[in-house]
Design a protein around this motif. Structure first.
Motif, mmCIF file in Angstrom:
data_model
loop_
_atom_site.group_PDB
_atom_site.id
_atom_site.type_symbol
_atom_site.label_atom_id
_atom_site.label_comp_id
_atom_site.label_asym_id
_atom_site.label_seq_id
_atom_site.Cartn_x
_atom_site.Cartn_y
_atom_site.Cartn_z
ATOM 1 N N CYS A 123 55.097 23.711 29.219
ATOM 2 C CA CYS A 123 54.366 24.436 30.262
ATOM 3 C C CYS A 123 55.128 25.710 30.583
ATOM 4 O O CYS A 123 56.355 25.699 30.651
ATOM 5 N N LEU A 125 54.928 27.448 33.385
ATOM 6 C CA LEU A 125 54.914 27.844 34.800
ATOM 7 C C LEU A 125 56.210 27.569 35.560
ATOM 8 O O LEU A 125 56.409 28.087 36.654
ATOM 9 N N GLY A 126 57.077 26.761 34.993
ATOM 10 C CA GLY A 126 58.438 26.643 35.526
ATOM 11 C C GLY A 126 58.576 26.198 36.977
ATOM 12 O O GLY A 126 59.489 26.663 37.667
ATOM 13 N N CYS A 127 57.725 25.296 37.441
ATOM 14 C CA CYS A 127 57.950 24.725 38.775
ATOM 15 C C CYS A 127 59.332 24.055 38.732
ATOM 16 O O CYS A 127 59.617 23.312 37.781
ATOM 17 N N PHE A 129 60.851 21.658 40.073
ATOM 18 C CA PHE A 129 61.053 20.209 40.185
ATOM 19 C C PHE A 129 60.563 19.449 38.958
ATOM 20 O O PHE A 129 60.675 18.236 38.897
ATOM 21 N N CYS A 130 60.000 20.151 37.967
ATOM 22 C CA CYS A 130 59.244 19.476 36.902
ATOM 23 C C CYS A 130 59.953 19.552 35.548
ATOM 24 O O CYS A 130 60.356 20.632 35.111
ATOM 25 N N THR A 132 58.663 19.072 32.589
ATOM 26 C CA THR A 132 57.883 19.820 31.593
ATOM 27 C C THR A 132 58.109 21.313 31.787
ATOM 28 O O THR A 132 58.226 22.077 30.824
ATOM 29 N N GLY A 133 58.179 21.737 33.042
ATOM 30 C CA GLY A 133 58.425 23.148 33.337
ATOM 31 C C GLY A 133 59.770 23.605 32.786
ATOM 32 O O GLY A 133 59.912 24.718 32.275
ATOM 33 N N GLY A 171 51.754 20.140 30.831
ATOM 34 C CA GLY A 171 50.975 21.368 30.733
ATOM 35 C C GLY A 171 50.057 21.650 31.903
ATOM 36 O O GLY A 171 49.811 20.790 32.746
ATOM 37 N N GLU A 172 49.561 22.885 31.920
ATOM 38 C CA GLU A 172 48.642 23.324 32.973
ATOM 39 C C GLU A 172 47.240 23.426 32.350
ATOM 40 O O GLU A 172 46.957 24.362 31.592
ATOM 41 N N VAL A 205 47.916 23.847 39.405
ATOM 42 C CA VAL A 205 48.627 24.565 40.458
ATOM 43 C C VAL A 205 47.702 25.604 41.103
ATOM 44 O O VAL A 205 48.048 26.185 42.120
HETATM 45 FE FE1 SF4 Z 1 54.383 23.082 37.254
HETATM 46 FE FE2 SF4 Z 1 52.500 21.366 36.388
HETATM 47 FE FE3 SF4 Z 1 53.701 23.066 34.677
HETATM 48 FE FE4 SF4 Z 1 55.080 21.039 35.688
HETATM 49 S S1 SF4 Z 1 53.318 20.881 34.347
HETATM 50 S S2 SF4 Z 1 55.773 23.197 35.503
HETATM 51 S S3 SF4 Z 1 54.217 20.891 37.768
HETATM 52 S S4 SF4 Z 1 52.405 23.618 36.396
#
Ligand code: SF4
Ligand code: SAH
Length: 351
Positions: A123, A125-127, A129-130, A132-133, A171-172, A205
């Motif tokens: 993913c 988007l790099g949140c 806490f995640c 996958t990010g 993923g998003e 998100v």
């Molecule tokens: Fe953010 Fe969702 Fe991507 Fe994890 S999978 S980084 S929570 S958008």
């Protein structure tokens, strides 16, 4: 943000919607001068009663099966790992044809079997806490690679067919709209997997163009918004996407959905779990008639983040409820095999 690498071309009939696949099969059946009923027989083997290879379709003549294998090969996701948690949750690691890895998680609960599916490898988007990010973006999945996660679970055991689908794996989904769009049709169509739209949840998100496209579909798919903070300032600190699509714009876009929406809210100590946060969240949830899912923070994201203690999460929930909000504290499932939300990073659980 990295620009998406292109997924492999639609090289399998399983990348088509059920209507598209039927048309393709009907044409082939006609070209070969086969009886018309063959189209139905072949079509139901794609999704309704799936088979691993055409050879397993024993209702068909052997010569026809061999021809089908050559013309419409049925692609597979290679099961590299299947791990069972003490709580009955099962995590799958699938290896894709180009070597990428994705995960799905099957969560049984009473008569319900929810499959959490991936829409991208990694993913962008790099949140913070995640997990996958943290691994970054690899590529978009094709329609087959998305819906195929359900197909593979059915091939292992038809009795394990999922009753509910959540796009809460890697993923998003709304950054891979063209493939997610087709996969939603496959999941829901009576000649696809036949799972009711109200049993299919897209979690995002808040990618505005994707939200518009999802809202425009006639089926009532459910929407979950990964909110995680009730103000722009708080959200920016944990979710970089807030810069591009701020939470107020996202919540405005959510008003286009007819069904009740859900806010996902992962509780991180000192980041989003104060009394003021609860009050601000209650205001937003009331304004939008949203259910709130409070998720304990699972390990796997950026180091240095601490989960909010459970008694504090319960207080937070109580504060929301006192303001008339329907708030649920989610039980963590599959933690022992790193299959819980935000822990999916395409690795073996033991690594
Ligand atoms: Fe953010 Fe969702 Fe991507 Fe994890 S999978 S980084 S929570 S958008
Ligand atoms: N990208 C989409 C869908 C996949 S994430 C989205 O973010 O909504 C699925 C869910 O797992 C989201 O609600 C996400 O916020 C949550 N999640 C991510 N990391 C987590 C963690 N460390 N602990 C608990 N939940 C987490």
């Amino acid at each position: 943000m990295t620009s998406p690498r292109v997924a492999p071309p639609a090289d399998t009939i399983l990348d088509l919607t059920p209507d598209g696949a039927r048309e393709r099969l009907a044409q082939w059946v006609e070209e070969r001068g086969l009886p018309r009923y063959r189209t139905d027989q072949l079509h139901r083997r794609l999704w309704v009663q799936p088979i691993a290879t055409w050879n397993d379709a024993t209702e068909l003549p052997a010569a026809l099966r061999a021809e089908l294998d050559a013309t419409f090969p049925l692609r597979r996701l290679k099961e590299e790992l299947s791990e069972l948690s003490q709580d009955g949750t099962r995590k799958f690691l699938w290896r894709l044809d180009d070597g990428e890895a994705i995960e799905s998680v099957l969560i049984p609960s009473g008569t319900r079997r929810t499959l959490c599916i991936s829409s991208q490898a990694g993913c962008a988007l790099g949140c913070v806490f995640c997990a996958t990010g943290l691994m970054g973006f690899r590529r978009n999945l094709s329609p087959f690679e998305i819906a195929g996660q359900v197909r593979e679970v059915m091939l292992r055991d038809p009795a394990e067919k999922p009753s509910n689908i959540v796009f809460m794996g890697m993923g998003e989904p709304l950054l891979n709209w063209p493939a997610v769009d087709v996969s939603l049709t496959i999941l829901n169509h009576p000649e696809g997997l036949g799972i009711g739209a109200r049993h299919i949840t897209v979690s995002t998100v808040g990618i505005l163009p994707g939200m518009k496209k999802l809202a425009a579909r006639p089926e009532q798919f459910r929407l979950a918004i990964s909110l995680h903070a009730p103000t722009t300032e708080r959200r920016l600190a944990i979710m970089p996407i807030e810069k591009k699509y701020d939470l107020h714009a996202v919540l405005d876009a959510a008003t286009a959905f007819r069904k009740r929406i859900t806010f996902e809210y992962v509780m991180i100590s000192g980041k989003n779990d104060s009394d003021q946060d609860a009050d601000a969240l209650a205001t937003l949830a009331n304004k939008h008639g949203a259910l709130v899912n409070l998720l304990p923070l699972h390990p796997g994201g950026a180091p240095g983040l601490e989960p909010t203690p459970l008694n504090r999460i319960k207080n937070f929930a109580g504060r929301l409820q006192a303001r008339g909000v329907e708030a649920v504290v989610r039980r963590s499932r599959g933690l022992d095999i790193k299959a819980a939300c935000g822990q999916l990073a395409g690795q073996r659980g033991t690594q």
